[in-house]
Write a protein that holds these residues in place. Structure first.
Motif, PDB file in Angstrom:
ATOM      1  N   ASP A  15       0.777  -1.317   0.195  1.00 55.32           N
ATOM      2  CA  ASP A  15      -0.064  -0.031  -0.019  1.00 55.32           C
ATOM      3  C   ASP A  15       0.949   1.248   0.237  1.00 55.32           C
ATOM      4  OD1 ASP A  15      -2.357  -1.310  -0.288  1.00 55.32           O
ATOM      5  OD2 ASP A  15      -2.828  -1.617   2.092  1.00 55.32           O
ATOM      6  N   PRO A  16       1.992   1.389   0.604  1.00 60.28           N
ATOM      7  CA  PRO A  16       2.851   2.570   0.769  1.00 60.28           C
ATOM      8  C   PRO A  16       3.456   2.874  -0.619  1.00 60.28           C
ATOM      9  CG  PRO A  16       3.180   1.348   2.518  1.00 60.28           C
ATOM     10  CD  PRO A  16       2.396   0.507   2.014  1.00 60.28           C
ATOM     11  N   PHE A  17       3.583   1.856  -1.472  1.00 56.02           N
ATOM     12  CA  PHE A  17       4.099   1.983  -2.882  1.00 56.02           C
ATOM     13  C   PHE A  17       3.016   2.743  -3.647  1.00 56.02           C
ATOM     14  CE2 PHE A  17       7.662  -1.224  -1.999  1.00 56.02           C
ATOM     15  CZ  PHE A  17       8.771  -0.244  -2.228  1.00 56.02           C
ATOM     16  N   LEU A  18       1.674   1.961  -3.458  1.00 54.60           N
ATOM     17  CA  LEU A  18       0.581   2.510  -4.194  1.00 54.60           C
ATOM     18  C   LEU A  18       0.534   4.027  -3.913  1.00 54.60           C
ATOM     19  CD1 LEU A  18      -1.584  -0.457  -3.867  1.00 54.60           C
ATOM     20  CD2 LEU A  18      -0.052   0.057  -5.799  1.00 54.60           C
ATOM     21  N   ILE A  19       0.802   4.327  -2.736  1.00 55.05           N
ATOM     22  CA  ILE A  19       0.280   5.698  -2.347  1.00 55.05           C
ATOM     23  C   ILE A  19       1.275   6.643  -2.860  1.00 55.05           C
ATOM     24  CG2 ILE A  19      -0.009   7.199  -0.182  1.00 55.05           C
ATOM     25  CD1 ILE A  19      -0.957   4.785   1.268  1.00 55.05           C
ATOM     26  N   LEU A  20       2.510   6.027  -2.689  1.00 51.82           N
ATOM     27  CA  LEU A  20       3.504   6.950  -3.287  1.00 51.82           C
ATOM     28  C   LEU A  20       3.889   7.149  -4.676  1.00 51.82           C
ATOM     29  CD1 LEU A  20       6.522   5.857  -0.801  1.00 51.82           C
ATOM     30  CD2 LEU A  20       5.145   7.989  -0.793  1.00 51.82           C
ATOM     31  N   LEU A  21       2.854   6.502  -5.640  1.00 48.13           N
ATOM     32  CA  LEU A  21       2.854   6.733  -6.815  1.00 48.13           C
ATOM     33  C   LEU A  21       2.288   8.116  -7.310  1.00 48.13           C
ATOM     34  CD1 LEU A  21       1.193   3.286  -8.222  1.00 48.13           C
ATOM     35  CD2 LEU A  21       3.289   4.018  -8.569  1.00 48.13           C
ATOM     36  N   ALA A  22       1.720   8.876  -6.001  1.00 50.43           N
ATOM     37  CA  ALA A  22       1.231  10.236  -6.405  1.00 50.43           C
ATOM     38  C   ALA A  22       2.589  11.159  -6.492  1.00 50.43           C
ATOM     39  CB  ALA A  22       0.126  10.685  -5.413  1.00 50.43           C
ATOM     40  N   VAL A  23       3.753  10.688  -6.336  1.00 50.28           N
ATOM     41  CA  VAL A  23       4.755  11.646  -6.168  1.00 50.28           C
ATOM     42  C   VAL A  23       5.324  11.927  -7.621  1.00 50.28           C
ATOM     43  CG1 VAL A  23       7.045  11.874  -5.054  1.00 50.28           C
ATOM     44  CG2 VAL A  23       5.374  11.175  -3.618  1.00 50.28           C
ATOM     45  N   PRO A  24       5.638  10.949  -8.346  1.00 52.19           N
ATOM     46  CA  PRO A  24       6.104  11.191  -9.648  1.00 52.19           C
ATOM     47  C   PRO A  24       5.452  12.090 -10.483  1.00 52.19           C
ATOM     48  CG  PRO A  24       6.340   8.768  -9.272  1.00 52.19           C
ATOM     49  CD  PRO A  24       5.471   9.407  -7.975  1.00 52.19           C
ATOM     50  N   PRO A  25       3.967  12.081 -10.712  1.00 57.27           N
ATOM     51  CA  PRO A  25       3.319  13.094 -11.357  1.00 57.27           C
ATOM     52  C   PRO A  25       3.563  14.511 -10.846  1.00 57.27           C
ATOM     53  CG  PRO A  25       1.785  11.172 -10.874  1.00 57.27           C
ATOM     54  CD  PRO A  25       3.321  10.921 -10.292  1.00 57.27           C
ATOM     55  N   GLY A  26       3.587  14.440  -9.591  1.00 53.31           N
ATOM     56  CA  GLY A  26       3.617  16.009  -8.823  1.00 53.31           C
ATOM     57  C   GLY A  26       5.178  16.549  -8.958  1.00 53.31           C
ATOM     58  N   VAL A  27       6.207  15.656  -9.327  1.00 51.35           N
ATOM     59  CA  VAL A  27       7.695  15.959  -9.541  1.00 51.35           C
ATOM     60  C   VAL A  27       7.653  16.724 -11.029  1.00 51.35           C
ATOM     61  CG1 VAL A  27       9.921  15.200  -9.878  1.00 51.35           C
ATOM     62  CG2 VAL A  27       8.510  14.507  -7.727  1.00 51.35           C
ATOM     63  N   ALA A  28       6.858  15.587 -11.800  1.00 53.90           N
ATOM     64  CA  ALA A  28       6.898  16.288 -13.286  1.00 53.90           C
ATOM     65  C   ALA A  28       6.009  17.489 -13.489  1.00 53.90           C
ATOM     66  CB  ALA A  28       6.138  15.018 -14.166  1.00 53.90           C
ATOM     67  N   GLY A  29       5.102  17.881 -12.644  1.00 55.12           N
ATOM     68  CA  GLY A  29       4.338  19.111 -12.598  1.00 55.12           C
ATOM     69  C   GLY A  29       5.358  20.034 -12.153  1.00 55.12           C
ATOM     70  N   VAL A  30       6.052  19.853 -11.055  1.00 57.65           N
ATOM     71  CA  VAL A  30       7.186  20.929 -10.603  1.00 57.65           C
ATOM     72  C   VAL A  30       7.979  21.110 -11.693  1.00 57.65           C
ATOM     73  CG1 VAL A  30       8.888  21.402  -9.134  1.00 57.65           C
ATOM     74  CG2 VAL A  30       6.847  20.127  -8.385  1.00 57.65           C
ATOM     75  N   LEU A  31       8.807  20.394 -12.342  1.00 57.24           N
ATOM     76  CA  LEU A  31       9.598  20.562 -13.299  1.00 57.24           C
ATOM     77  C   LEU A  31       9.079  21.451 -14.528  1.00 57.24           C
ATOM     78  CD1 LEU A  31      11.498  17.345 -13.426  1.00 57.24           C
ATOM     79  CD2 LEU A  31      12.345  19.396 -12.364  1.00 57.24           C
ATOM     80  N   LEU A  32       7.661  20.866 -14.892  1.00 58.78           N
ATOM     81  CA  LEU A  32       6.959  21.523 -16.098  1.00 58.78           C
ATOM     82  C   LEU A  32       6.755  23.020 -15.578  1.00 58.78           C
ATOM     83  CD1 LEU A  32       5.551  21.511 -18.744  1.00 58.78           C
ATOM     84  CD2 LEU A  32       3.620  20.512 -17.542  1.00 58.78           C
ATOM     85  N   MET A  33       6.000  23.287 -14.551  1.00 57.44           N
ATOM     86  CA  MET A  33       5.927  24.872 -14.259  1.00 57.44           C
ATOM     87  C   MET A  33       7.059  25.513 -14.059  1.00 57.44           C
ATOM     88  SD  MET A  33       3.793  26.981 -13.259  1.00 57.44           S
ATOM     89  CE  MET A  33       2.292  26.101 -12.796  1.00 57.44           C
ATOM     90  N   LEU A  34       8.326  24.890 -13.615  1.00 56.14           N
ATOM     91  CA  LEU A  34       9.592  25.698 -13.414  1.00 56.14           C
ATOM     92  C   LEU A  34      10.017  26.294 -14.868  1.00 56.14           C
ATOM     93  CD1 LEU A  34      11.345  24.083 -10.525  1.00 56.14           C
ATOM     94  CD2 LEU A  34       9.984  26.027 -10.533  1.00 56.14           C
ATOM     95  N   THR A  35       9.802  25.101 -15.987  1.00 50.22           N
ATOM     96  CA  THR A  35      10.435  25.368 -17.191  1.00 50.22           C
ATOM     97  C   THR A  35       9.386  26.244 -17.911  1.00 50.22           C
ATOM     98  OG1 THR A  35      11.334  23.237 -17.168  1.00 50.22           O
ATOM     99  CG2 THR A  35      10.865  24.194 -19.382  1.00 50.22           C
ATOM    100  N   THR A  36       8.115  26.103 -17.905  1.00 47.70           N
ATOM    101  CA  THR A  36       7.109  27.241 -18.567  1.00 47.70           C
ATOM    102  C   THR A  36       7.405  28.595 -17.739  1.00 47.70           C
ATOM    103  OG1 THR A  36       5.833  25.062 -18.486  1.00 47.70           O
ATOM    104  CG2 THR A  36       4.669  27.586 -18.862  1.00 47.70           C
ATOM    105  N   THR A  37       7.698  28.754 -16.473  1.00 48.94           N
ATOM    106  CA  THR A  37       7.800  30.077 -15.928  1.00 48.94           C
ATOM    107  C   THR A  37       9.102  30.597 -16.309  1.00 48.94           C
ATOM    108  OG1 THR A  37       8.114  29.249 -13.665  1.00 48.94           O
ATOM    109  CG2 THR A  37       5.614  29.837 -14.355  1.00 48.94           C
ATOM    110  N   GLY A  38      10.069  29.892 -16.418  1.00 44.66           N
ATOM    111  CA  GLY A  38      11.336  30.261 -16.661  1.00 44.66           C
ATOM    112  C   GLY A  38      12.205  30.437 -15.369  1.00 44.66           C
ATOM    113  N   THR A  39      11.665  29.604 -14.226  1.00 40.65           N
ATOM    114  CA  THR A  39      12.186  29.791 -13.058  1.00 40.65           C
ATOM    115  C   THR A  39      13.308  28.685 -12.692  1.00 40.65           C
ATOM    116  OG1 THR A  39       9.927  30.086 -12.299  1.00 40.65           O
ATOM    117  CG2 THR A  39      11.596  29.572 -10.659  1.00 40.65           C
ATOM    118  N   THR A  40      14.222  29.238 -12.257  1.00 41.67           N
ATOM    119  CA  THR A  40      15.510  28.012 -11.998  1.00 41.67           C
ATOM    120  C   THR A  40      15.130  27.203 -10.688  1.00 41.67           C
ATOM    121  OG1 THR A  40      16.584  29.642 -10.678  1.00 41.67           O
ATOM    122  CG2 THR A  40      17.123  29.757 -12.834  1.00 41.67           C
TER     123      THR A  40
END
Length: 195
Positions: free
Chosen positions: A43-68
């Motif tokens: 179950d903890p592995f299933l719960i932590l599956l929410a983390v990779p999409p969040g990390v991808a969203g962070v990188l996408l937002m930083l790239t889109t806004t030109g934030t380092t």
């Protein structure tokens, strides 16, 4: 360890290493707490599956806004992980409760997503709306905190959009071979967990 041209250890690189270690350590600690809570290693592995999409969203937002990628954006990443993990826990925990009450696995997963979607959206949207002024850096001196807000906003938006599909699907795939997910196999009292 990165050394600059003067033969001195780069403090920024050292800070990145510290935050990377902190993030990994926090994920390990969260996993161990979830193992104790759910009495399961799956179950903890299933719960932590929410983390990779969040990390991808962070990188996408930083790239889109030109934030380092800096200390503040890494702090936002750590905060985002805590929020998306709690959202994922809502779905998995409620699914287990519904199965224990007699629903089939498929019914439990579908009902859990429908019921828990509202609190997940309310929490995430309230956080995003509250961070928008900080992310826009409209006031003087707020530029230093903008990367933190942008990281959290990007991670939450991506995670909320994908977690309600990824986590329930993973629960269904993992447990259906153990107890079945269809109504034709009858109602099951509880999920079989891996100890």
């Amino acid at each position: 360890m990165r050394i600059n041209i003067h033969g001195i250890v780069d403090p920024m690189w050292s800070s990145f290493q510290s935050f990377g270690f902190g993030l990994i350590l926090s994920l390990v600690l969260v996993y161990l707490v979830l193992v104790a809570q759910f009495r399961s290693f799956v179950d903890p592995f299933l719960i932590l599956l929410a983390v990779p999409p969040g990390v991808a969203g962070v990188l996408l937002m930083l790239t889109t806004t030109g934030t380092t990628l800096n200390i503040m954006s890494l702090m936002g990443l750590v905060m985002m992980v805590g929020i998306v993990v709690s959202n994922s826990i809502l779905i998995v925990e409620f699914t287990h409760r519904l199965v224990a009450d007699g629903k089939t696995l498929r019914e439990a997963v579908q009902f859990a997503v429908r019921v828990r979607l509202r609190p997940i959206l309310m929490t995430s949207l309230a956080t995003v709306i509250g961070l928008i002024p900080m992310a826009l850096a409209l006031e003087a001196g707020s530029e230093s905190y903008a990367p933190l807000a942008r990281a959290i906003i990007g991670g939450l938006l991506a995670s909320v959009a994908l977690t309600v599909f990824i986590v329930p699907s993973a629960v269904l795939l993992v447990y259906r071979n153990r107890k079945g997910s269809g109504g034709s196999q009858g109602r099951q009292p509880e999920l079989t967990r891996t100890h």
